[in-house]
Write a protein that holds these residues in place. Structure first.
Motif, mmCIF file in Angstrom:
data_model
loop_
_atom_site.group_PDB
_atom_site.id
_atom_site.type_symbol
_atom_site.label_atom_id
_atom_site.label_comp_id
_atom_site.label_asym_id
_atom_site.label_seq_id
_atom_site.Cartn_x
_atom_site.Cartn_y
_atom_site.Cartn_z
ATOM 1 N N LEU A 17 -21.631 -25.490 -35.397
ATOM 2 C CA LEU A 17 -20.870 -24.281 -35.198
ATOM 3 C C LEU A 17 -19.399 -24.601 -35.094
ATOM 4 O O LEU A 17 -19.007 -25.623 -34.578
ATOM 5 C CB LEU A 17 -21.340 -23.585 -33.932
ATOM 6 C CG LEU A 17 -22.828 -23.282 -33.947
ATOM 7 C CD1 LEU A 17 -23.260 -22.805 -32.604
ATOM 8 C CD2 LEU A 17 -23.150 -22.271 -35.001
ATOM 9 N N ASN A 18 -18.595 -23.699 -35.522
ATOM 10 C CA ASN A 18 -17.165 -23.902 -35.534
ATOM 11 C C ASN A 18 -16.528 -23.170 -34.371
ATOM 12 O O ASN A 18 -16.711 -21.979 -34.226
ATOM 13 C CB ASN A 18 -16.610 -23.382 -36.862
ATOM 14 C CG ASN A 18 -15.170 -23.717 -37.055
ATOM 15 O OD1 ASN A 18 -14.448 -23.968 -36.099
ATOM 16 N ND2 ASN A 18 -14.745 -23.716 -38.292
ATOM 17 N N ILE A 19 -15.759 -23.866 -33.548
ATOM 18 C CA ILE A 19 -15.080 -23.212 -32.444
ATOM 19 C C ILE A 19 -13.630 -22.927 -32.787
ATOM 20 O O ILE A 19 -12.860 -22.535 -31.930
ATOM 21 C CB ILE A 19 -15.181 -24.035 -31.144
ATOM 22 C CG1 ILE A 19 -14.523 -25.392 -31.297
ATOM 23 C CG2 ILE A 19 -16.611 -24.144 -30.707
ATOM 24 C CD1 ILE A 19 -14.393 -26.161 -30.012
ATOM 25 N N LYS A 20 -13.275 -23.093 -34.038
ATOM 26 C CA LYS A 20 -11.905 -22.916 -34.499
ATOM 27 C C LYS A 20 -11.332 -21.575 -34.062
ATOM 28 O O LYS A 20 -10.193 -21.485 -33.657
ATOM 29 C CB LYS A 20 -11.906 -23.022 -36.026
ATOM 30 C CG LYS A 20 -10.573 -22.972 -36.675
ATOM 31 C CD LYS A 20 -10.786 -23.237 -38.156
ATOM 32 C CE LYS A 20 -9.551 -22.971 -38.958
ATOM 33 N NZ LYS A 20 -9.810 -23.167 -40.371
ATOM 34 N N CYS A 28 -19.494 -18.582 -38.238
ATOM 35 C CA CYS A 28 -18.896 -19.717 -38.949
ATOM 36 C C CYS A 28 -19.592 -20.998 -38.521
ATOM 37 O O CYS A 28 -19.807 -21.223 -37.330
ATOM 38 C CB CYS A 28 -17.399 -19.802 -38.646
ATOM 39 S SG CYS A 28 -16.451 -18.438 -39.338
ATOM 40 N N PHE A 29 -19.936 -21.807 -39.512
ATOM 41 C CA PHE A 29 -20.632 -23.058 -39.264
ATOM 42 C C PHE A 29 -19.835 -24.222 -39.842
ATOM 43 O O PHE A 29 -19.094 -24.066 -40.795
ATOM 44 C CB PHE A 29 -22.022 -23.030 -39.923
ATOM 45 C CG PHE A 29 -23.035 -22.267 -39.122
ATOM 46 C CD1 PHE A 29 -22.832 -20.954 -38.735
ATOM 47 C CD2 PHE A 29 -24.211 -22.875 -38.764
ATOM 48 C CE1 PHE A 29 -23.771 -20.267 -37.998
ATOM 49 C CE2 PHE A 29 -25.168 -22.195 -38.031
ATOM 50 C CZ PHE A 29 -24.943 -20.895 -37.643
ATOM 51 N N TRP A 30 -20.060 -25.405 -39.248
ATOM 52 C CA TRP A 30 -19.480 -26.637 -39.749
ATOM 53 C C TRP A 30 -20.562 -27.700 -39.722
ATOM 54 O O TRP A 30 -21.687 -27.429 -39.295
ATOM 55 C CB TRP A 30 -18.257 -27.030 -38.949
ATOM 56 C CG TRP A 30 -18.500 -27.344 -37.482
ATOM 57 C CD1 TRP A 30 -19.696 -27.385 -36.805
ATOM 58 C CD2 TRP A 30 -17.512 -27.635 -36.520
ATOM 59 N NE1 TRP A 30 -19.494 -27.681 -35.490
ATOM 60 C CE2 TRP A 30 -18.166 -27.851 -35.280
ATOM 61 C CE3 TRP A 30 -16.137 -27.764 -36.575
ATOM 62 C CZ2 TRP A 30 -17.474 -28.176 -34.123
ATOM 63 C CZ3 TRP A 30 -15.468 -28.087 -35.407
ATOM 64 C CH2 TRP A 30 -16.133 -28.282 -34.206
ATOM 65 N N MET A 31 -20.215 -28.921 -40.132
ATOM 66 C CA MET A 31 -21.236 -29.954 -40.288
ATOM 67 C C MET A 31 -20.959 -31.218 -39.471
ATOM 68 O O MET A 31 -21.475 -32.284 -39.790
ATOM 69 C CB MET A 31 -21.353 -30.307 -41.774
ATOM 70 C CG MET A 31 -21.821 -29.151 -42.623
ATOM 71 S SD MET A 31 -23.575 -28.877 -42.486
ATOM 72 C CE MET A 31 -24.157 -30.270 -43.447
ATOM 73 N N SER A 36 -14.962 -25.056 -42.181
ATOM 74 C CA SER A 36 -15.692 -23.847 -41.779
ATOM 75 C C SER A 36 -16.322 -23.155 -42.979
ATOM 76 O O SER A 36 -15.717 -23.059 -44.036
ATOM 77 C CB SER A 36 -14.742 -22.858 -41.119
ATOM 78 O OG SER A 36 -14.301 -23.352 -39.898
ATOM 79 N N HIS A 37 -17.521 -22.655 -42.772
ATOM 80 C CA HIS A 37 -18.245 -21.840 -43.746
ATOM 81 C C HIS A 37 -18.643 -20.574 -42.993
ATOM 82 O O HIS A 37 -19.412 -20.644 -42.044
ATOM 83 C CB HIS A 37 -19.467 -22.585 -44.278
ATOM 84 C CG HIS A 37 -19.112 -23.888 -44.906
ATOM 85 N ND1 HIS A 37 -18.798 -24.001 -46.235
ATOM 86 C CD2 HIS A 37 -18.984 -25.130 -44.372
ATOM 87 C CE1 HIS A 37 -18.514 -25.256 -46.504
ATOM 88 N NE2 HIS A 37 -18.621 -25.963 -45.388
#
Length: 155
Positions: free
Chosen positions: A2-5, A85-88, A119-120
């Motif tokens: 998960l992206n915390i951006k 939004c997801f990340w890897m 981010s996706h």
């Protein structure tokens, strides 16, 4: 994954968004196991998706996995529809991600590279996100607008 951006802006959207602040240990080296599994139909294909429903389960996701069976995946369930939004980060295998509306319709798809902080994001608010091995949807002709069957979405 998960992206915390954009966490600061998400916190104001809903209590469900707070989980973005809960990050697993940077040393996440053991895959999570024992999650419930749900069957999802995609065209003529059957997916066996582990269900990540809690903040911790969603934050860990598929991190530290070295492989995943061909028709296996993970579905992330959120309490409220929101831009997801997801990340890897700490994810070793390349994945395809489907952002899924409440009725099981795929809103948009994306391809994600291992060990990346890119981010996706969903193109509109969704409560469900399905991750599969990279290329899984494309190889089967499954695109945005495809309606998935079964799964966790309301019937």
């Amino acid at each position: 994954m998960l992206n915390i951006k954009r966490a600061a802006s998400w916190i104001g959207l809903s209590a469900a968004s707070v989980f973005f602040l809960a990050q697993p240990s940077a040393a996440q080296t053991i895959p999570q196991t024992g999650l419930p599994v749900v069957e999802i139909g995609a065209g003529m294909h059957l997916i066996h998706a582990e269900v990540a429903r809690t903040d911790e389960q969603r934050a860990i996701g598929l991190m530290a996995r070295k492989d995943m069976p061909q028709n296996a995946g993970m579905v992330f369930i959120f309490e409220q529809p929101a831009e997801q939004c997801f990340w890897m980060r700490n994810t070793l295998i390349p994945l395809s991600v489907a952002f899924v509306a409440d009725d099981g319709t795929i809103v948009n798809l994306d391809e994600m590279q291992p060990l990346s902080d890119v981010s996706h994001c969903s193109k509109k608010p969704v409560r469900y996100v399905l991750e599969m091995n990279k290329g899984w949807f494309d190889k089967r002709g499954i695109k945005a607008g495809t309606k998935l069957r079964g799964g966790p979405w309301p019937k």
